[in-house]
Design an enzyme around this catalytic site. Structure first.
Site, mmCIF file in Angstrom:
data_model
loop_
_atom_site.group_PDB
_atom_site.id
_atom_site.type_symbol
_atom_site.label_atom_id
_atom_site.label_comp_id
_atom_site.label_asym_id
_atom_site.label_seq_id
_atom_site.Cartn_x
_atom_site.Cartn_y
_atom_site.Cartn_z
ATOM 1 N N GLY A 179 -37.636 -19.213 57.182
ATOM 2 C CA GLY A 179 -36.651 -18.259 56.700
ATOM 3 C C GLY A 179 -36.629 -18.209 55.193
ATOM 4 O O GLY A 179 -37.366 -18.934 54.514
ATOM 5 N N GLY A 193 -31.472 -19.794 50.307
ATOM 6 C CA GLY A 193 -30.826 -19.325 49.099
ATOM 7 C C GLY A 193 -31.780 -18.831 48.033
ATOM 8 O O GLY A 193 -31.746 -17.658 47.681
ATOM 9 N N LYS A 230 -38.379 -19.667 49.779
ATOM 10 C CA LYS A 230 -38.809 -19.588 51.165
ATOM 11 C C LYS A 230 -38.809 -20.986 51.779
ATOM 12 O O LYS A 230 -39.089 -21.960 51.092
ATOM 13 C CB LYS A 230 -40.218 -19.019 51.230
ATOM 14 C CG LYS A 230 -40.274 -17.558 50.860
ATOM 15 C CD LYS A 230 -41.703 -17.068 50.936
ATOM 16 C CE LYS A 230 -41.761 -15.574 50.676
ATOM 17 N NZ LYS A 230 -43.140 -15.082 50.686
ATOM 18 N N VAL A 231 -38.534 -21.047 53.053
ATOM 19 C CA VAL A 231 -38.529 -22.337 53.741
ATOM 20 C C VAL A 231 -39.612 -22.324 54.812
ATOM 21 O O VAL A 231 -39.674 -21.405 55.630
ATOM 22 C CB VAL A 231 -37.170 -22.611 54.411
ATOM 23 C CG1 VAL A 231 -37.138 -24.019 54.976
ATOM 24 C CG2 VAL A 231 -36.046 -22.414 53.425
ATOM 25 N N ASP A 271 -22.474 -22.629 47.867
ATOM 26 C CA ASP A 271 -23.014 -21.580 48.725
ATOM 27 C C ASP A 271 -22.807 -21.921 50.195
ATOM 28 O O ASP A 271 -23.750 -21.968 50.977
ATOM 29 C CB ASP A 271 -24.493 -21.346 48.405
ATOM 30 C CG ASP A 271 -24.970 -19.983 48.909
ATOM 31 O OD1 ASP A 271 -24.112 -19.177 49.316
ATOM 32 O OD2 ASP A 271 -26.189 -19.738 48.914
#
Ligand SMILES: *[C@@H]1O[C@H](CO)[C@@H](O)[C@H](O)[C@H]1NC(C)=O
Ligand SMILES: *[C@@H]1O[C@H](CO)[C@@H](O)[C@H](O)[C@H]1NC(C)=O
Ligand SMILES: *[C@@H]1O[C@H](CO)[C@@H](O)[C@H](O)[C@H]1NC(C)=O
Ligand SMILES: *[C@@H]1O[C@H](CO)[C@@H](O)[C@H](O)[C@H]1NC(C)=O
Ligand SMILES: *[C@@H]1O[C@H](CO)[C@@H](O)[C@H](O)[C@H]1NC(C)=O
Ligand SMILES: *[C@@H]1O[C@H](CO)[C@@H](O)[C@H](O)[C@H]1NC(C)=O
Ligand SMILES: *[C@@H]1O[C@H](CO)[C@@H](O)[C@H](O)[C@H]1NC(C)=O
Length: 661
Positions: A349, A352, A355-356, A467
């Protein structure tokens, strides 16, 4: 014949009696194959084929105990004074992943062989949170600790300490050994190589000494000496042995040799016959000799130099500060391999600020999530490094654990525990595949609250998350809620242009004061947490463009319903009415309280946790979130200044502009 048999039986009986009556207090185990019956093992401990005692395997969060099966008398019954004792043992710790130890082992004296109720992880299988520190434990341990636990004031992740009834060491020193009286050398406990340790207690001088060495010779100087009388700590008879544990990072903890003696000196062991239990793989060194006679070799040499040149150019030099940074530094290549070259297919995904990717660490087969940031300025990264150092030390069961990091030019990579169930938003919004049941939702809300409380109040300094939102709440394999991305917003702040203060956060979760002050606080985190509470109960986002106009803004809708006495109308329809009404009402009201526009009308996380646990009754809601008049029950008396702030954090018009843009 029958007489002989009787005599034999009688002799056997005597022999047996003897064993029970006389105290065996000189143990010498040159390997454990032949003394399996004399050792009591539990947890993951086992004696392997080669006779090595292995206390833990590579499973996460396990413990292993191995004690000599029979109790040993440790005190003189006539005066209650503890005896002197001495032990020598050879151990080896083989981490699953190079340079990452978890958690260590301890030479242990205990009144029990099983240590019931003991925890793994930072408790080393010795104690648990409730009993640690209690005088009634009768636990004496010398820990060889390879993980730094701030909770117990550990000095580093490679130390030796003396623990008395508590996991907080009375005294500890970095692992090292003396060559002679003055020359001290560092010793890496998790090298995988055999290390000999000596623990000697002298009950005349009340002196305990610990020595280490990678060889057979017992050093003259101890690395650790403690003045202590163990008479009050030990019981008359005690079990002697070893305890060990793993955490989210694992090692195999071996005892290869062991001798122990009461009122005398234990025998040392010769290490030269012992194998090095394969530790981290050695680097393959290729030496190429170039012969100028052969053009072929010259071409080869040029090709290799070119390759090496490219490689060296590509790799960043490690700067001094990077070595001081706490968590493990991975090599870039390692993470590149783990994520199959940051392949799009491995993309989990867009978090914040980057990219992960999903990755599998090659050496250990551990699944991880790798977050990749692109950052233009090296300066920004350098400043951020202190942040990584502190984030890396945060440890809480409701936070996603940061395992390590890596850097290459402008790329910063953070490596986290992989959370198999993904993020909470996938279960709430749009058309989720799985609908979370009410008890699961309530548990997740409490988990997140406890993680946030830790960040705000329970760690050594206050950490503001900045966040909080459903997308940053991750679910582990047991659906426990864990906060991710903590502390990272600062990285974004320190972007290439330091003159602009960006308000960080996500629309709908941004506290109204943030747009004015730009300064995040614990209270602005609480605001976002309030939005999260409402989402979890209602199963929708804080602002829902597709909803009816009166339902557009979640907090207003919930407030209207509450005032109309129908607060439960807002509960997610997909639950089909299967939920605890009191709990749902509690979470909704708390959500409204936290969503108050006035920062000082929001509760602090300590109270939020207690409201959710039912330990504290929720005060009556007296004002709408945007009409705070100082009368809300939770407000400090000195902060009653009227705050009639009707400015919405997210003016609807500007939001819709954003949507259409
Ligand atoms: C170990 O147990 C055996 C019997 O199983 C016994 O004969 C022997 O003395 C014990 N050795 C030690 C060191 O306790
Ligand atoms: C490791 O130990 C645990 C706990 O005893 C056990 O359940 C597991 O099967 C062991 N794993 C291996 C690979 O031996
Ligand atoms: C126990 O203490 C008594 C009295 O102090 C002493 O005479 C005796 O020698 C001690 N026994 C041992 C085994 O140390
Ligand atoms: C802690 O250990 C004690 C025994 O030492 C046990 O009675 C207790 O139940 C344990 N507590 C927890 C929370 O496991
Ligand atoms: C060692 O630590 C325990 C527990 O913290 C404490 O009760 C004891 O007094 C300490 N002993 C010494 C000698 O510092
Ligand atoms: C240890 O000794 C104390 C006092 O001598 C006794 O009350 C306690 O039961 C003993 N504990 C164990 C586990 O033997
Ligand atoms: C240790 O063992 C090696 C060979 O196994 C031998 O050569 C050496 O002398 C031994 N050292 C000691 C101190 O016994």
């Amino acid at each position: 014949m029958s007489q002989n048999l009787r005599l034999l039986l009688f002799l056997l009986f005597l022999a047996n009696q003897n064993q029970v009556l006389t105290q065996l207090d000189d143990l010498y185990f040159h390997g454990f194959n032949h003394v399996k019956n004399n050792m009591s093992l539990n947890g993951a401990a086992e004696i392997e084929k080669d006779g090595f005692l292995c206390l833990t395997n590579y499973t996460k969060s396990i413990l292993g105990h191995a004690f000599y099966s029979y109790p040993i008398k440790f005190k003189n019954s006539s005066n209650g004074k503890a005896f002197s004792f001495s032990t020598a043992f050879v151990f080896a710790m083989v981490p699953k992943y190079p340079n990452l130890g978890g958690h260590g082992l301890a030479f242990t004296l205990s009144t029990s062989k099983e240590l019931p109720g003991a925890f793994s992880r930072q408790y080393l299988g010795l104690l648990n949170k409730t009993v640690s520190g209690s005088f009634s434990n009768h636990i004496f341990a010398v820990e060889f600790d390879t993980h730094r636990d701030y909770e117990f004031f550990d000095m580093n992740d490679n130390h030796v300490g003396v623990d008395i009834n508590s996991m907080r060491s009375n005294k500890s020193v970095p692992a090292a050994y003396f060559l002679d009286h003055s020359e001290k050398k560092d010793l890496n406990l998790i090298s995988g190589k055999p290390i000999q340790a000596w623990v000697d207690y002298d009950s005349v001088q009340n002196l305990l000494e610990v020595r280490l060495s990678p060889s057979a010779a017992k050093p003259v100087s101890p690395i650790l000496s403690v003045d202590i009388d163990l008479s009050n700590i030990l019981n008359d008879s005690m079990y002697v042995g070893f305890s060990s544990s793993t955490g989210s990072i694992t090692s195999k903890h071996y005892i290869l040799r062991w001798s122990f003696r009461i009122n005398g000196e234990a025998k040392s062991f010769n290490l030269s016959s012992l194998p090095s239990l394969l530790g981290p793989k050695d680097l393959l060194v290729i030496v190429v000799s170039v012969s100028f006679a052969s053009t072929f070799v010259i071409i080869l040499a040029i090709a290799i130099s070119f390759y090496l040149f490219r490689k060296i150019k590509g790799a960043d030099m490690i700067e001094g500060w990077e070595l001081q940074v706490g968590p493990h530094r991975f090599s870039y290549q390692e993470l590149k391999k783990a994520t199959k070259g940051f392949r799009e297919k491995e993309l989990l995904g867009f978090g914040g600020f980057g990219k992960v990717y999903k990755g599998i660490l090659r050496n250990s087969n551990t699944p991880v999530a790798v977050k990749r940031f692109c950052h233009e300025s090296k300066q920004g990264l350098r400043e951020f490094s202190t942040e990584i150092a502190s984030i890396g030390r945060l440890r809480h069961k409701n936070l996603v654990c940061l395992l390590g990091w890596s850097r290459r030019r402008g790329d910063l990579l953070l490596v986290y525990d992989f959370m198999p169930n993904g993020s909470l938003d996938k279960y709430l919004f749009e058309e989720p595949k799985t609908i979370l049941k009410w008890p699961e939702r309530f548990k997740i809300v409490k988990d997140v609250a406890s993680g946030l409380l830790y960040l705000h109040e329970e760690w050594e300094q206050t950490v503001i998350h900045r966040d909080i939102k459903a997308g940053n709440v991750l679910l582990d394999s047991e659906l426990n809620g864990r906060l991710g991305d903590f502390g990272l917003a600062k990285l974004y702040d320190r972007g290439s242009n330091p003159n602009t203060t960006k308000v960080v956060g996500t629309l709908g979760y941004l506290a109204p004061e943030l747009t004015r002050t730009g300064k995040p606080t614990t209270s602005s985190d609480v605001f976002a947490f309030g939005a999260l509470l409402l989402e979890v109960v209602c199963g929708r986002r804080p602002i829902e463009p597709k909803a009816l106009p009166e339902e557009l803004i979640l907090v207003d809708w919930v407030w209207d319903k509450w005032r109309g006495g129908a607060i439960l109308d807002v509960v997610d329809q997909r639950l089909n009415g299967e939920f605890d009404e009191n709990e749902a009402a509690l979470v909704l009201k708390l959500g409204l309280m936290c969503s108050n526009n006035a920062p000082n009308a929001r509760p602090i996380m300590r109270k939020v946790v207690r409201y959710l646990a039912g330990e504290l009754a929720l005060p009556e809601l007296v004002a709408a979130p945007d009409e705070y008049d100082g009368k809300n029950g939770d407000v400090d008396s000195d902060s009653g200044d009227k705050c009639k702030d009707h400015v919405y954090p997210y003016p609807v018009s500007s939001y819709l502009e954003k949507v259409s843009a």
